[in-house]
Design an enzyme around this catalytic site. Structure first.
Site, PDB file in Angstrom:
ATOM      1  N   PHE A 149      15.950  51.525  -5.528  1.00  0.00           N
ATOM      2  CA  PHE A 149      16.780  51.541  -5.671  1.00  0.00           C
ATOM      3  C   PHE A 149      16.534  52.933  -6.109  1.00  0.00           C
ATOM      4  O   PHE A 149      18.163  53.206  -5.992  1.00  0.00           O
ATOM      5  CB  PHE A 149      16.964  50.393  -7.459  1.00  0.00           C
ATOM      6  N   LYS A 173      14.731  46.768   4.720  1.00  0.00           N
ATOM      7  CA  LYS A 173      15.379  46.062   3.955  1.00  0.00           C
ATOM      8  C   LYS A 173      15.626  46.658   2.182  1.00  0.00           C
ATOM      9  O   LYS A 173      14.636  47.046   1.980  1.00  0.00           O
ATOM     10  CB  LYS A 173      13.758  45.083   3.055  1.00  0.00           C
ATOM     11  N   GLU A 176      17.611  44.774  -3.559  1.00  0.00           N
ATOM     12  CA  GLU A 176      18.934  44.086  -3.600  1.00  0.00           C
ATOM     13  C   GLU A 176      20.344  45.149  -5.278  1.00  0.00           C
ATOM     14  O   GLU A 176      21.214  44.238  -5.560  1.00  0.00           O
ATOM     15  CB  GLU A 176      18.129  42.605  -4.087  1.00  0.00           C
ATOM     16  N   SER A 226       7.176  51.484  -6.281  1.00  0.00           N
ATOM     17  CA  SER A 226       5.708  51.473  -7.849  1.00  0.00           C
ATOM     18  C   SER A 226       3.962  51.386  -6.928  1.00  0.00           C
ATOM     19  O   SER A 226       4.412  50.964  -5.982  1.00  0.00           O
ATOM     20  CB  SER A 226       6.300  50.947  -8.682  1.00  0.00           C
ATOM     21  N   CYS A 281      11.239  59.788  -8.399  1.00  0.00           N
ATOM     22  CA  CYS A 281       9.969  59.589  -7.685  1.00  0.00           C
ATOM     23  C   CYS A 281       9.134  61.335  -8.239  1.00  0.00           C
ATOM     24  O   CYS A 281       7.840  61.162  -8.613  1.00  0.00           O
ATOM     25  CB  CYS A 281       8.741  59.131  -6.532  1.00  0.00           C
TER      26      CYS A 281
END
Length: 497
Positions: A149, A173, A176, A226, A281
């Site tokens: 995200f 993908k 969401e 992660s 990150c």
């Protein structure tokens, strides 16, 4: 309620989806849309569309692919403001930060515009009598990306432009939580002339992820997220015979030596720790103050943290927006609380921040913790929020040892006026990306991005030359064209003659 659909075969598609998830405005805390969640059949539909498209796209000319990339790049420039507002509305980051994300992602598109040079093979003449050898690279087929995200445009752009420019077709993908940017990109690709089915978007959760990882027609998977999920993706996808890029989490340190310009260092540490609400990150989450630099550095950081203007990302002049969800907000608050309970000094406390008119938004202010130790949760855990922990050490040797003992190895930085110290630091730290007086050392697109240790699972960095290699495989051809009737086969090894 707006429903965000998939993009399959060149158009919006509901496919067979029956489940949905809410999409929030982080600044208000209110649901603004719902997004379809793909099931295995939806992934099948997208993979089939990509497979059909690969039949022609995999044989397309480099000229055609490059022309599409140039057109796509121009559309990204033309629609930068609109795309930035889409990102800000669903992620929460400020508009200028969203624009910066678009620019960094666009750099990979620009690298893909020069893909013809990156795909040049090798040729060796007369390796043996009348024998030549040449090599070239071919696309894999259908490849997929699973993205987080925190950078809904940049991280996918680290993947699909290179994959598509090298002749693959792509199934994305995205998260969401902020899905709309990916659909907008799909529309831009279509306008750029990309054939139907070359780029597809399926929205979803773990069900969609597992379907991608297991799908027999998906040849490779790129993932950023992660570390626990990166390990899961790598294990499951490789078990299905796929290539995998799996980039994990981070705990990035910035070392500040006493000879550094402390005002300069603190200014950059503030931006690197609290920009995008710390949801990067490559964010600096640990400042390592060496020797006598500590007190003055913390004093300056306190002033600068209190100057950070927090508010809705859409409002000009704000430096930092909300975090992405209420759960993320609670995690940040919990990290500061545990730091205080475990003995850290809370110099700046962002837990009680309330933004007028946005009381239900997912806001939390910058927090600065001093005298943090490596045993504390605030040091050990990846908070992924606007919290900067200061660890104090006496020497650069201790600073290097501290970084090398950490399980993550994504990025690190040193602030110093000493070339000798900087050179020693960059050679001795066990980290993949290093900044010298640069707090967030994200490489340019023509280099590859990837950390060490638990920040990269496997050995495949992303974009740049490593990205080209990841999305292609090499062929080596040995050929002989002797004069007709003048060649006699022998039993010796062919290159010995």
């Amino acid at each position: 309620m707006n429903t965000i659909e998939h993009w399959i075969g060149g158009a919006p598609a509901r496919a067979g989806s029956t489940r949905t998830a809410p999409v929030y405005d982080p600044a208000t805390g209110q649901q603004q849309a719902e997004v379809l969640l793909a099931g295995p059949s939806d992934v099948d539909t997208a993979a089939a569309a990509a497979g059909k498209a690969f039949e022609s796209w995999g044989n397309s000319s480099l000229t055609q692919r490059v022309r599409v990339m140039f057109a796509f790049r121009e559309l990204l420039v033309r629609h930068e403001d609109e795309l930035a507002r889409i990102i800000s509305a669903e992620h929460g980051k400020v508009i200028d930060d969203a624009r910066g994300e678009i620019v960094r992602g666009r750099e990979v598109v620009e690298y893909a515009c020069g893909i013809a040079d990156a795909l040049k093979g090798g040729f060796s003449d007369q390796v043996s009598r009348d024998v030549d050898v040449h090599s070239f690279r071919q696309p894999l087929g259908v490849v997929a990306g699973i993205t987080p995200f925190n950078f809904p445009i940049m991280v996918p752009l680290w993947m699909h432009p290179i994959a598509i420019a090298t002749g693959n077709t792509f199934v994305l993908k995205p998260s969401e939580r902020d899905p709309s940017a990916s659909n907008f990109v799909a529309e831009l690709y279509a306008r750029a002339g990309l054939p139907e089915g070359v780029f597809n978007v399926v929205h979803g959760d773990k069900v969609a992820v597992d379907a991608i990882l297991d799908h027999p027609d998906v040849a490779a998977v790129s993932f950023v997220g992660s570390t626990p999920i990166a390990k899961y993706v790598h294990e499951r996808a490789t078990a299905s015979g796929k290539r995998v890029q799996a980039l994990g989490g981070a705990k990035n340190h910035a070392v500040v030596l006493p000879d550094a310009d402390l005002e300069f260092a603190a200014n950059h540490l503030t931006a690197a720790a609290f920009g995008s609400a710390g949801q990067r990150c490559m964010a600096i989450s640990v400042g390592v103050a060496v020797g006598e630099a500590g007190d003055e550095l913390v004093e300056i950081l306190e002033r600068k943290a209190n100057e950070v203007k927090v508010g809705p990302g859409s409002d000009a002049g704000n430096d930092m927006g909300p975090v992405v969800t209420q759960a993320a907000r609670e995690r940040v608050i919990g990290a500061v609380t545990s730091g205080a309970e475990q003995g850290a000094t809370v110099v700046v406390d962002g837990r009680g921040l309330i933004v007028d008119g946005h009381e239900d938004g997912f806001f939390v202010g910058p927090s600065l913790l001093d005298h943090v130790t490596t045993e504390m949760d605030a040091y050990r855990e990846e908070i992924f929020g606007p919290v900067l922990a200061i660890v104090r050490v006496d020497t650069i040797d201790e600073a290097i040892a501290l970084i090398n003992a950490n399980p993550y190895g994504n990025g690190t930085a040193i602030f110093t006026g000493s070339g000798e110290a900087a050179r020693r630091f960059q050679r001795e730290v066990k980290v993949g990306m290093i900044g010298v007086n640069v707090p967030i050392p994200v490489p340019m697109s023509y280099y590859s991005f990837g950390g060490w240790k638990d920040s990269l699972i496997g050995d495949s960095p992303i974009h740049g030359p490593e990205g080209v290699r990841f999305y292609t495989r090499a062929k080596v051809v040995t050929s002989r064209w002797p004069h007709t009737g003048k060649f006699t086969a022998g039993f010796d090894f062919p290159t010995s003659s």
